[in-house]
Design a protein around this motif. Structure first.
Motif, mmCIF file in Angstrom:
data_model
loop_
_atom_site.group_PDB
_atom_site.id
_atom_site.type_symbol
_atom_site.label_atom_id
_atom_site.label_comp_id
_atom_site.label_asym_id
_atom_site.label_seq_id
_atom_site.Cartn_x
_atom_site.Cartn_y
_atom_site.Cartn_z
ATOM 1 N N ARG A 187 0.973 -1.401 -0.132
ATOM 2 C CA ARG A 187 0.136 -0.135 -0.040
ATOM 3 C C ARG A 187 0.871 1.123 -0.076
ATOM 4 O O ARG A 187 0.591 2.361 -0.751
ATOM 5 C CB ARG A 187 -1.030 0.074 1.216
ATOM 6 C CG ARG A 187 -1.914 1.233 1.284
ATOM 7 C CD ARG A 187 -2.573 1.135 2.685
ATOM 8 N NE ARG A 187 -1.712 1.411 3.739
ATOM 9 C CZ ARG A 187 -1.849 1.262 5.041
ATOM 10 N NH1 ARG A 187 -3.009 0.525 5.266
ATOM 11 N NH2 ARG A 187 -1.386 1.676 6.149
ATOM 12 N N ALA A 188 2.157 1.332 0.889
ATOM 13 C CA ALA A 188 2.840 2.355 0.788
ATOM 14 C C ALA A 188 3.825 2.413 -0.323
ATOM 15 O O ALA A 188 4.562 3.554 -0.303
ATOM 16 C CB ALA A 188 3.693 2.269 2.190
ATOM 17 N N CYS A 192 8.012 5.815 3.101
ATOM 18 C CA CYS A 192 7.550 6.383 4.398
ATOM 19 C C CYS A 192 6.326 6.948 4.132
ATOM 20 O O CYS A 192 6.167 7.913 3.417
ATOM 21 C CB CYS A 192 8.855 7.511 5.053
ATOM 22 S SG CYS A 192 8.240 8.056 6.783
ATOM 23 N N GLU A 193 5.457 6.760 5.050
ATOM 24 C CA GLU A 193 4.290 7.327 5.059
ATOM 25 C C GLU A 193 3.702 8.573 5.923
ATOM 26 O O GLU A 193 2.854 9.040 6.048
ATOM 27 C CB GLU A 193 2.908 6.102 5.377
ATOM 28 C CG GLU A 193 3.019 5.045 4.177
ATOM 29 C CD GLU A 193 1.787 4.349 4.609
ATOM 30 O OE1 GLU A 193 0.725 4.144 3.727
ATOM 31 O OE2 GLU A 193 1.597 3.685 5.468
ATOM 32 N N ASN A 194 4.839 9.011 6.641
ATOM 33 C CA ASN A 194 4.898 10.240 7.463
ATOM 34 C C ASN A 194 4.946 11.255 6.573
ATOM 35 O O ASN A 194 5.898 11.728 5.962
ATOM 36 C CB ASN A 194 5.892 10.136 8.754
ATOM 37 C CG ASN A 194 6.067 11.493 9.215
ATOM 38 O OD1 ASN A 194 4.936 12.300 9.444
ATOM 39 N ND2 ASN A 194 6.913 11.580 10.066
ATOM 40 N N VAL A 233 1.272 1.689 9.779
ATOM 41 C CA VAL A 233 2.001 2.343 8.920
ATOM 42 C C VAL A 233 3.262 2.090 8.452
ATOM 43 O O VAL A 233 3.989 1.479 9.199
ATOM 44 C CB VAL A 233 2.064 4.095 9.232
ATOM 45 C CG1 VAL A 233 0.603 4.576 9.147
ATOM 46 C CG2 VAL A 233 2.823 3.962 10.687
ATOM 47 N N ILE A 261 -3.474 9.145 8.951
ATOM 48 C CA ILE A 261 -3.065 8.414 7.799
ATOM 49 C C ILE A 261 -3.212 7.187 7.202
ATOM 50 O O ILE A 261 -3.742 6.840 6.295
ATOM 51 C CB ILE A 261 -1.286 8.885 7.613
ATOM 52 C CG1 ILE A 261 -0.991 10.149 7.439
ATOM 53 C CG2 ILE A 261 -0.767 7.956 6.422
ATOM 54 C CD1 ILE A 261 -1.289 10.986 6.399
ATOM 55 N N ARG A 265 -5.404 5.675 4.216
ATOM 56 C CA ARG A 265 -5.038 4.943 3.230
ATOM 57 C C ARG A 265 -5.585 3.484 3.178
ATOM 58 O O ARG A 265 -5.659 3.096 2.111
ATOM 59 C CB ARG A 265 -3.465 4.819 3.591
ATOM 60 C CG ARG A 265 -2.694 6.404 3.379
ATOM 61 C CD ARG A 265 -1.240 6.028 2.812
ATOM 62 N NE ARG A 265 -0.871 7.337 2.417
ATOM 63 C CZ ARG A 265 0.501 7.697 2.064
ATOM 64 N NH1 ARG A 265 1.257 6.549 1.648
ATOM 65 N NH2 ARG A 265 1.035 8.931 1.708
#
Length: 273
Positions: A187-188, A192-194, A233, A261, A265
């Protein structure tokens, strides 16, 4: 074959599954050197075989993700799923030892982790197997589409509900779903999803050709947070360190941000966006 039975047949015995059960156990035992060469010494796995036999051990591992999470994840990281129990179970000449549910679980775990099942069918036929049971033909038309994010989430949720409510743990480690971990990484996109990451779009490949990122639970499992993509995440090592060891105010703020987040997502992926 790399899994010839020479030197291990005397270790296999009839655990209630007849001659084919012995052959299966021989195969597992003959594969141990490959596991060790891959950097994984399966001490607990060998103990299970010694206690329960090869087929029963495979059935136990297929019945509960908790029993396979460590070894399977290690082999996945090392790109050695062809040395996994799941691979052995899927071999055409051993399939009759297992139920349809067990076969489906083994195949699902492999494909979920991007393992090409053609490798199973390309495995050399052992000398003792004159005519392995052929794989049922696929329906005419296009190949079956890969399961969607939603389908994989729902399948894993159903599998978790079907597991026993209480399972004797061999370690004190908190059990995590390797399927959900894989889904969140996909998915990411390995980034980094931050949104406040100091290196936007952090994307570095490590020695194993995998992204150097870490899957983190926004609210820790030991704090009651769910082991589910809605609470997970992907973070780069620096952001993960900040969330884990940063000052209290910064951690609280970051956790709140990441919770949103993860929710956003997950919902977008479930909707196919």
């Amino acid at each position: 074959s790399a899994h010839a039975a020479g030197g291990v047949r005397e270790m296999a015995r009839d655990d209630g599954y007849g001659e084919l059960g012995k052959r299966f156990e021989e195969y597992l035992l003959a594969g141990i050197p490959a596991l060790k060469k891959a950097g994984y010494n399966p001490i607990a796995f060998l103990g299970m075989i010694k206690t329960s036999g090869g087929v029963s051990t495979a059935k136990k591992l297929l019945a509960s993700a908790e029993d396979t999470s460590y070894g399977f994840a290690k082999l996945w990281e090392k790109k050695k799923l062809d040395a996994s129990v799941e691979f052995a179970v899927c071999l055409p000449w051993f399939r009759e030892l297992f139920t349809e549910e067990e076969l489906d679980r083994a195949e699902f775990r492999l494909t979920e982790h991007h393992f090409d099942l053609d490798q199973v069918h390309a495995a050399p036929v052992p000398d003792w197997c004159a005519a392995p049971t052929p794989e049922p033909p696929r329906a005419a038309g296009r190949p079956a589409a890969a399961p969607t994010y939603r389908q994989r989430v729902e399948a894993e949720e159903a599998a978790q509900r079907a597991r026993p409510a209480t399972i004797t743990a061999l370690t004190t480690d908190v059990v995590r779903s390797t399927v959900f971990r894989s889904l969140v990484l996909q998915r990411a996109g390995g980034r980094c999803e931050n949104p406040r990451c100091g290196h936007p779009g952090f994307h570095v490949i490590g020695r194993n050709e995998m992204p150097i990122v870490e899957v983190d639970h926004v609210h820790g499992l030991k704090e009651g947070g769910p082991d589910h993509p809605v609470n997970m995440v992907v973070l780069c090592p620096n952001c993960h360190a900040v969330k884990t060891r940063g000052q209290d105010t910064a951690v609280t703020e970051l956790r709140k941000l990441l919770a949103g987040i993860a929710q956003q997502r997950h919902e977008a992926a479930m909707a196919g966006a």
